[in-house]
Scaffold this motif. Structure first.
Motif, short mmCIF file in Angstrom:
data_model
loop_
_atom_site.label_atom_id
_atom_site.label_comp_id
_atom_site.label_asym_id
_atom_site.label_seq_id
_atom_site.Cartn_x
_atom_site.Cartn_y
_atom_site.Cartn_z
N LEU A 127 0.86 -1.18 0.00
CA LEU A 127 0.00 0.00 0.00
C LEU A 127 0.90 1.23 0.00
O LEU A 127 1.74 1.39 0.88
CB LEU A 127 -0.92 0.02 1.23
N VAL A 128 0.72 2.10 -0.98
CA VAL A 128 1.46 3.35 -1.06
C VAL A 128 0.45 4.47 -0.83
O VAL A 128 -0.58 4.52 -1.50
CB VAL A 128 2.14 3.52 -2.44
N VAL A 129 0.75 5.34 0.13
CA VAL A 129 -0.15 6.44 0.47
C VAL A 129 0.59 7.76 0.20
O VAL A 129 1.69 7.97 0.72
CB VAL A 129 -0.58 6.37 1.95
N LEU A 130 -0.02 8.61 -0.61
CA LEU A 130 0.58 9.89 -0.98
C LEU A 130 -0.42 11.01 -0.70
O LEU A 130 -1.60 10.89 -1.02
CB LEU A 130 0.95 9.90 -2.46
N GLY A 131 0.07 12.09 -0.13
CA GLY A 131 -0.79 13.23 0.18
C GLY A 131 -0.51 14.42 -0.72
O GLY A 131 0.33 14.37 -1.62
N ARG A 132 -1.19 15.50 -0.44
CA ARG A 132 -1.04 16.72 -1.23
C ARG A 132 0.39 17.25 -1.18
O ARG A 132 0.90 17.76 -2.17
CB ARG A 132 -2.01 17.78 -0.72
N LEU A 133 1.06 17.15 -0.04
CA LEU A 133 2.44 17.62 0.06
C LEU A 133 3.38 16.78 -0.81
O LEU A 133 4.35 17.29 -1.36
CB LEU A 133 2.92 17.61 1.51
N ASP A 134 3.11 15.48 -0.92
CA ASP A 134 3.93 14.60 -1.78
C ASP A 134 3.76 14.93 -3.25
O ASP A 134 4.69 14.81 -4.04
CB ASP A 134 3.54 13.13 -1.59
N LEU A 135 2.55 15.30 -3.63
CA LEU A 135 2.19 15.41 -5.05
C LEU A 135 2.12 16.85 -5.56
O LEU A 135 2.15 17.07 -6.77
CB LEU A 135 0.84 14.73 -5.28
N ALA A 136 1.98 17.82 -4.67
CA ALA A 136 1.74 19.22 -5.05
C ALA A 136 0.53 19.32 -5.97
O ALA A 136 0.49 20.14 -6.88
CB ALA A 136 2.97 19.86 -5.68
N ALA A 137 -0.43 18.44 -5.75
CA ALA A 137 -1.68 18.43 -6.53
C ALA A 137 -2.75 17.77 -5.67
O ALA A 137 -2.45 17.09 -4.68
CB ALA A 137 -1.49 17.64 -7.82
N ASP A 138 -3.98 17.95 -6.07
CA ASP A 138 -5.09 17.31 -5.38
C ASP A 138 -5.04 15.81 -5.64
O ASP A 138 -5.00 15.39 -6.79
CB ASP A 138 -6.41 17.90 -5.88
N PRO A 139 -5.01 14.97 -4.59
CA PRO A 139 -4.97 13.52 -4.81
C PRO A 139 -6.12 13.00 -5.67
O PRO A 139 -5.95 12.02 -6.40
CB PRO A 139 -5.04 12.95 -3.38
N GLU A 140 -7.26 13.67 -5.63
CA GLU A 140 -8.40 13.26 -6.47
C GLU A 140 -8.05 13.42 -7.95
O GLU A 140 -8.35 12.55 -8.78
CB GLU A 140 -9.62 14.11 -6.12
N ASP A 141 -7.39 14.53 -8.30
CA ASP A 141 -6.98 14.76 -9.69
C ASP A 141 -5.93 13.74 -10.14
O ASP A 141 -5.96 13.27 -11.28
CB ASP A 141 -6.42 16.18 -9.86
N VAL A 142 -5.00 13.40 -9.25
CA VAL A 142 -3.97 12.41 -9.59
C VAL A 142 -4.62 11.04 -9.79
O VAL A 142 -4.29 10.31 -10.73
CB VAL A 142 -2.88 12.36 -8.51
N ALA A 143 -5.56 10.68 -8.93
CA ALA A 143 -6.26 9.40 -9.07
C ALA A 143 -7.01 9.35 -10.40
O ALA A 143 -6.99 8.32 -11.09
CB ALA A 143 -7.23 9.18 -7.92
N ASP A 144 -7.62 10.46 -10.79
CA ASP A 144 -8.33 10.50 -12.07
C ASP A 144 -7.36 10.35 -13.23
O ASP A 144 -7.72 9.82 -14.28
CB ASP A 144 -9.10 11.82 -12.20
N ALA A 145 -6.13 10.82 -13.08
CA ALA A 145 -5.13 10.67 -14.14
C ALA A 145 -4.60 9.25 -14.23
O ALA A 145 -4.23 8.78 -15.30
CB ALA A 145 -3.97 11.64 -13.90
#
Length: 146
Positions: free
Chosen positions: A120-138
């Motif tokens: 299980l890999v968990v990434l937050g907004r600080l890790d991604l500099a983006a909304d996790p919802e937008d990254v999941a959609d990508a």
């Protein structure tokens, strides 16, 4: 499955620079306390703050990009190196929403099957500099259909 163009998500560069500046300031504070008055509690506190900010700054510098999409799959980076995961090994992508201190936060969860073991890999907004919802959609369109 569609062909994927490379996409990357990393901690915000300004935040990483701010962490390095905070580390330098905390280190200066620690040295002043060390050379000045005998305040062991203050020295310990300054050392812990310096170490914490230093680790955060190092992580933000080394783990770039934190998550990348390639034609063959995902690449996830951390302090100890990078891990390549082929698309068939990505079992699920979801966003966990929690409410803390009256504010809703989101985390991106990636379920991976690596070498027969579930990860299980968990990434937050600080890790991604983006909304996790937008990254999941990508990421979702590239997952193999099950």
């Amino acid at each position: 499955m569609i062909t994927v163009g490379e996409q990357r998500w990393s901690p915000a560069p300004g935040l990483v620079v701010l962490a390095w500046l905070g580390t330098a300031g905390a280190l200066a504070w620690f040295v002043v306390l060390l050379l000045g008055a005998a305040d062991p509690a203050g020295q310990l506190f300054a050392a812990v703050v310096t170490l914490g900010l230093g680790v955060a700054a190092l992580f933000g510098t080394v783990a770039r990009p934190r998550l990348a999409l390639h034609g063959h799959g995902l690449e996830i980076r951390g302090l100890t190196g990078r891990r390549h995961v082929d698309w068939p090994a990505v079992q699920n992508v979801r966003v966990l929403r929690t409410r803390r201190f009256g504010r809703e936060t989101s985390l991106l969860e990636l379920d991976l099957l690596i070498g027969g073991e579930e990860r299980l890999v968990v990434l937050g907004r600080l890790d991604l500099a983006a909304d996790p919802e937008d990254v999941a959609d990508a990421v979702r369109p590239y997952l193999p259909t099950r």
